[in-house]
Design an enzyme around this catalytic site. Structure first.
Site, short mmCIF file in Angstrom:
data_model
loop_
_atom_site.label_atom_id
_atom_site.label_comp_id
_atom_site.label_asym_id
_atom_site.label_seq_id
_atom_site.Cartn_x
_atom_site.Cartn_y
_atom_site.Cartn_z
N ASP A 200 0.84 -1.18 0.00
CA ASP A 200 0.00 0.00 0.00
C ASP A 200 0.89 1.25 0.00
OD1 ASP A 200 -2.92 0.90 0.25
OD2 ASP A 200 -2.03 1.94 1.94
N TYR A 335 -2.76 10.43 0.60
CA TYR A 335 -3.71 10.26 -0.50
C TYR A 335 -3.68 11.43 -1.47
CZ TYR A 335 -5.63 5.88 0.98
OH TYR A 335 -5.76 4.54 1.26
N HIS A 392 -5.11 -7.46 0.50
CA HIS A 392 -4.41 -6.20 0.72
C HIS A 392 -3.52 -6.22 1.95
CE1 HIS A 392 -3.85 -1.90 0.06
NE2 HIS A 392 -4.11 -1.68 1.34
#
Length: 417
Positions: A200, A335, A392
């Site tokens: 990630d 982000y 994930h």
């Protein structure tokens, strides 16, 4: 404290400002969290949150959230989770950087071997150091401090959980995080080189470490890099490379992975756009209400993982750590640098081509599984492994496979002299 625990003796080259640490949340804070939960109103049943057949294609289900809320209020034992975290050696160290002074938290299993290989393991969102505890436990069971072949360092990325973000008057990016964590590894005495592994957000930080910092020797994906020479990852979202014109060469698992990625882009990444474009707003929402935090994060653990799903205890443990450390807003910064307007994923940015040996682990229930041949266009891929299970949170979901991949990659790319 950490240095009195097995695997807790810091390397001789570590700076003196690295201190042992244990987590002890005040009881008043724990009770306040539970009191707030009791006061939180659960939205009534409607079609979207109570779809027939147990479907959750429109978001987290009301029945799951109601059960999870009840368990969190009455049965969840934070002190047991806290005790488990403290059973591993924990440390904190100040890292001076041009963006400020960062008090970085990390867990570590430190070897007493003089030839032990340093490894940094990097989490993402909505993860934390917690996702690495099962695999660290496997290392504790397999080795003693005298036989462990690695120094395993698991930091909390700046802004996450126990690595609080200082008051900043400027932005912070994955490049800043990479620089800060590289300084941490140097301060621990690993300036001659180390392996970086990330999933990630951690995969992007690991990639930047491999490119920008001479100490980092590899990447493995989950991204694992031996900085200066190697790294490895298990998350490599990217656009279709120009050379990928024939999907017939892909395995059936990889073809299904592309379909999963397209589905996620069409209906599963709204959270990322919100966090990228309005992080202040969603940050206030998540920081004001533990039930909102549970709905926002719990959905990800249910949607982004393979079967069997992570236990409810694991999900509540993660949400509790986020809530009790007050990090639900301070961990959203990355982000804007991945999903914000005009941003490129690091893998699509030619500046971050990995000219060092790197490895890749393919897990089919990742949010956007990337074919291994595509990943190979982003650097000097020397090792890969395709798994038939896992998603994930690979280290949490499949700790044995994760450990095997990490050791296999390091065994191939790092020669002990």
């Amino acid at each position: 404290m950490a240095q009195g625990k097995p695997f807790g003796n810091l390397p001789s080259g570590a700076t003196s400002n690295v201190k042992p640490y244990e987590l002890h949340i005040p009881e008043a804070d724990v009770q306040n969290m539970k009191n707030l939960l009791k006061l939180c109103r659960l939205a009534g049943p409607v079609y979207e949150n109570s779809m027939p057949g147990g479907k959750r294609t429109l978001g987290v289900r009301r029945d799951w959230l109601a059960d999870a809320k009840q368990t969190w209020e009455t049965d969840f034992d934070w002190r047991a989770s806290e005790s488990h975290m403290n059973s591993f050696p924990n440390f904190k160290a100040p890292v001076e950087d041009k963006t400020g002074t960062f008090e970085i938290h990390f867990l570590a299993l430190i070897s007493s071997r003089v030839d032990a290989i340093p490894v940094i393991l990097l989490h993402g969102w909505p993860g934390s150091f917690l996702e690495f505890l099962p695999m660290l436990q496997l290392f504790k069971e397999k080795y003693t401090p005298e036989t462990l072949p690695y120094h395993l360092v698991v930091p909390s990325i700046p802004g996450f959980t126990l690595s609080a973000m200082p008051l900043l008057d400027r932005d912070i990016s994955q490049g800043d995080a990479a620089r800060i964590l590289n300084k941490l590894m140097v301060n621990l005495g690993f300036g001659s080189g180390y392996v970086a592994q990330g999933g990630d957000i951690g995969s992007k930080v690991a990639r930047i470490l491999a490119v920008n910092h001479k100490e980092a020797k590899g990447k493995y994906h989950q991204l694992c890099i031996k900085l200066t020479e190697r790294f490895t990852v298990n998350f490599c979202p990217m656009g279709r490379p120009a050379s990928a014109t024939d999907d017939s060469i892909l395995s059936e698992v990889e073809k299904k992975g592309l379909e999963r990625g397209n589905t996620w882009k069409a209906g599963g990444n709204a959270y990322a756009l919100e966090q990228a474009t309005r992080p202040s707003t969603i940050g206030f929402v998540l920081s004001s209400n533990p039930l909102a935090l549970l709905a926002w994060i719990g959905e990800k653990y249910l949607e982004w993982t393979d079967d069997p799903k992570p236990s409810l205890t694991s999900i509540l443990e993660s949400c509790s750590l986020y809530w009790l450390t007050g990090c639900a807003h301070s961990n959203l910064w990355s982000y804007r640098h991945s999903f914000g307007p005009g941003q490129l994923m690091a893998q699509d940015d030619p500046r971050y081509y990995i000219d060092k040996p790197f490895g890749f682990s393919y897990y089919p229930k990742e949010t956007a599984p990337t074919p291994i041949s595509w990943v190979a266009t982003t650097g000097r891929l020397v090792w890969s492994k395709a798994h038939d299970k896992g998603g994930h949170f690979a280290a949490l979901e499949r700790p044995s496979e994760f450990v095997n991949d990490l050791e296999a990659f390091i065994g191939q790319v790092w020669s002990r002299k």
